[in-house]
Design an enzyme around this catalytic site. Structure first.
Site, PDB file in Angstrom:
ATOM      1  N   ARG A 116      -3.079  -2.939  -4.037  1.00  0.00           N
ATOM      2  CA  ARG A 116      -3.324  -1.840  -4.963  1.00  0.00           C
ATOM      3  C   ARG A 116      -4.755  -1.938  -5.469  1.00  0.00           C
ATOM      4  O   ARG A 116      -5.242  -3.038  -5.789  1.00  0.00           O
ATOM      5  CB  ARG A 116      -2.394  -1.933  -6.184  1.00  0.00           C
ATOM      6  CG  ARG A 116      -1.016  -1.413  -5.975  1.00  0.00           C
ATOM      7  CD  ARG A 116      -0.960   0.118  -5.819  1.00  0.00           C
ATOM      8  NE  ARG A 116       0.405   0.559  -5.655  1.00  0.00           N
ATOM      9  CZ  ARG A 116       1.021   0.711  -4.476  1.00  0.00           C
ATOM     10  NH1 ARG A 116       0.385   0.484  -3.354  1.00  0.00           N
ATOM     11  NH2 ARG A 116       2.283   1.099  -4.440  1.00  0.00           N
ATOM     12  N   GLU A 141      -7.423   6.816  -6.297  1.00  0.00           N
ATOM     13  CA  GLU A 141      -7.393   7.509  -5.005  1.00  0.00           C
ATOM     14  C   GLU A 141      -7.144   9.004  -5.195  1.00  0.00           C
ATOM     15  O   GLU A 141      -6.362   9.369  -6.062  1.00  0.00           O
ATOM     16  CB  GLU A 141      -6.278   6.893  -4.145  1.00  0.00           C
ATOM     17  CG  GLU A 141      -6.577   5.448  -3.799  1.00  0.00           C
ATOM     18  CD  GLU A 141      -5.386   4.723  -3.182  1.00  0.00           C
ATOM     19  OE1 GLU A 141      -4.389   5.373  -2.825  1.00  0.00           O
ATOM     20  OE2 GLU A 141      -5.448   3.493  -3.077  1.00  0.00           O
ATOM     21  N   HIS A 174      -6.037   4.452   2.361  1.00  0.00           N
ATOM     22  CA  HIS A 174      -4.672   4.001   2.072  1.00  0.00           C
ATOM     23  C   HIS A 174      -3.763   4.247   3.291  1.00  0.00           C
ATOM     24  O   HIS A 174      -2.847   5.067   3.243  1.00  0.00           O
ATOM     25  CB  HIS A 174      -4.122   4.698   0.822  1.00  0.00           C
ATOM     26  CG  HIS A 174      -2.970   3.959   0.196  1.00  0.00           C
ATOM     27  ND1 HIS A 174      -2.762   3.901  -1.154  1.00  0.00           N
ATOM     28  CD2 HIS A 174      -1.953   3.246   0.749  1.00  0.00           C
ATOM     29  CE1 HIS A 174      -1.679   3.192  -1.412  1.00  0.00           C
ATOM     30  NE2 HIS A 174      -1.164   2.784  -0.258  1.00  0.00           N
TER      31      HIS A 174
HETATM   32  C1  8YV Z   1       3.105   3.543   1.161  1.00  0.00           C
HETATM   33  C2  8YV Z   1       2.264   1.861  -0.473  1.00  0.00           C
HETATM   34  O1  8YV Z   1       3.255   3.527   2.486  1.00  0.00           O
HETATM   35  O2  8YV Z   1       4.272   0.751   0.090  1.00  0.00           O
HETATM   36  C3  8YV Z   1       3.475   1.047  -0.759  1.00  0.00           C
HETATM   37  O3  8YV Z   1       3.618   0.667  -1.924  1.00  0.00           O
HETATM   38  O4  8YV Z   1       1.401   1.938  -1.252  1.00  0.00           O
HETATM   39  C4  8YV Z   1       2.043   2.604   0.757  1.00  0.00           C
HETATM   40  O5  8YV Z   1       1.485   1.875   1.747  1.00  0.00           O
HETATM   41  C5  8YV Z   1       2.678   4.871   0.670  1.00  0.00           C
HETATM   42  O6  8YV Z   1       2.997   4.937  -0.669  1.00  0.00           O
HETATM   43  C6  8YV Z   1       3.306   5.996   1.438  1.00  0.00           C
HETATM   44  O7  8YV Z   1       4.373   6.527   0.770  1.00  0.00           O
END
Ligand code: 8YV
Length: 317
Positions: A235, A264, A282
């Site tokens: 994150r 983001e 991301h």
């Molecule tokens: C998700 C992410 O794939 O898994 C998570 O917490 O941040 C991401 O990589 C993304 O939120 C897609 O929904």
């Protein structure tokens, strides 16, 4: 009547969207113009929410959804959901546990190699016709070897462990930090993040952000030092981005490979403009294989929640 579900983020697998549409009345929140008015009018009928890891769901929105039976996060990070509140409400919040581990670890290693070897800058050099203008091999500075680097992993959960497996195959000595030492991890535990940074050529961030905002600050970056690299596939807010931008600009660290950012899709200009950074939007879990597996888990969680069962992937009930 089909149950009504609210989808906060797009799902990129057409077959899953078809299946969702055949089972439920799906409201795509991201396509609604006046979201506040819509929520007020339709919130009471919504029984399930699908959201992304980064997006989560605000407590204010949850409070407008009194009939909710399940929140299915299409990701593993649940830092953007008020889990304590959902627990109080007896509301299952599910995540796609285990589905994206390998892809996120793949991208972490990819970003680290790209950062060490200046792959993105090299690509720009060739693509922009600079090679023909500057054919001397000295036009591009020598890069840094990845094999054998000291790797410091911040957060030794599923992703951290998968990064360790990969780094070990490149003969990298591995150390890690987490809330405590883990008996089933064969690598050296370093409790203090600054000590870990000092002992590392590269820090790889794989931690949950729930309780760790801004842990990578100027002091940690200085401990990593001018030959050190930072990779973040977790994150953005684990990092103090202003401190990182300054360290990158001043060459106080060697480089960074970043998939996630504080705000983001906005990325600070200093990070976008530097040749020391390799950036992604991301994308760590964004493969057909992983997104397909994640979406399948989301579908299962929604079905279980709507049926009044405790979803297998529930983190709160
Ligand atoms: C998700 C992410 O794939 O898994 C998570 O917490 O941040 C991401 O990589 C993304 O939120 C897609 O929904």
């Amino acid at each position: 009547m089909k149950p009504q579900i609210l989808q906060l983020n797009p799902i990129l697998i057409p077959a899953i969207n078809d299946e969702l549409a055949s089972l439920y009345e799906v409201h795509k929140y991201f396509e609604i113009a006046d979201q506040a008015a819509w929520l007020q009018q339709h919130g009471a009928a919504i029984q399930a929410v699908i959201t992304g890891g980064h997006t989560g769901i605000s407590r204010a929105m949850l409070e407008q959804l009194p009939s909710l039976k399940v929140v299915a996060v299409n990701g593993v990070g649940t830092d953007a959901v008020d889990l304590a509140y959902c627990r109080e409400r007896g509301l299952p919040v599910t995540a796609t546990l285990g589905a994206l581990t390998e892809d996120v670890a793949d991208l972490a290693i990819g970003l680290l190699i790209a950062a060490c070897r200046n792959i993105a800058a090299g690509d720009r050099f060739v693509r922009d016709g600079q090679w023909e203008l500057h054919p001397s091999p000295s036009a591009i500075p020598l890069a840094r070897r990845f094999t054998g680097m000291n790797i410091g992993i911040v957060g030794m959960g599923r992703v951290g462990r998968a990064v360790a497996t990969r780094a070990a195959a490149f003969n990298c000595p591995i150390r890690y930090t987490d809330l405590g030492r883990m008996d089933d991890v064969p690598h050296e535990f370093v409790s203090d993040l600054r000590d870990l940074a000092r002992a590392s050529d590269a820090l790889v961030l794989c931690a949950a952000a729930d309780k760790a905002e801004g842990i990578i600050d100027a002091a940690v970056l200085d401990a990593l030092g001018p030959r050190g690299f930072l990779v973040n596939v977790a994150r953005g807010r684990l990092v103090n981005e202003d401190d990182l931008a300054e360290a990158i600009t001043a060459g106080r660290i060697a480089g960074a490979g970043l998939d996630v950012f504080v705000d983001e899709p906005r990325v600070p200009a200093a990070l976008r403009e530097s040749d020391r950074t390799t950036l992604q939007a991301h994308r760590a879990s964004a493969t057909w294989e992983t997104r397909g597996a994640m979406a399948r888990m989301v579908l299962d969680s929604v079905a279980q929640g709507l049926a009044g069962q405790r979803p297998t992937m529930s983190l709160t009930t």
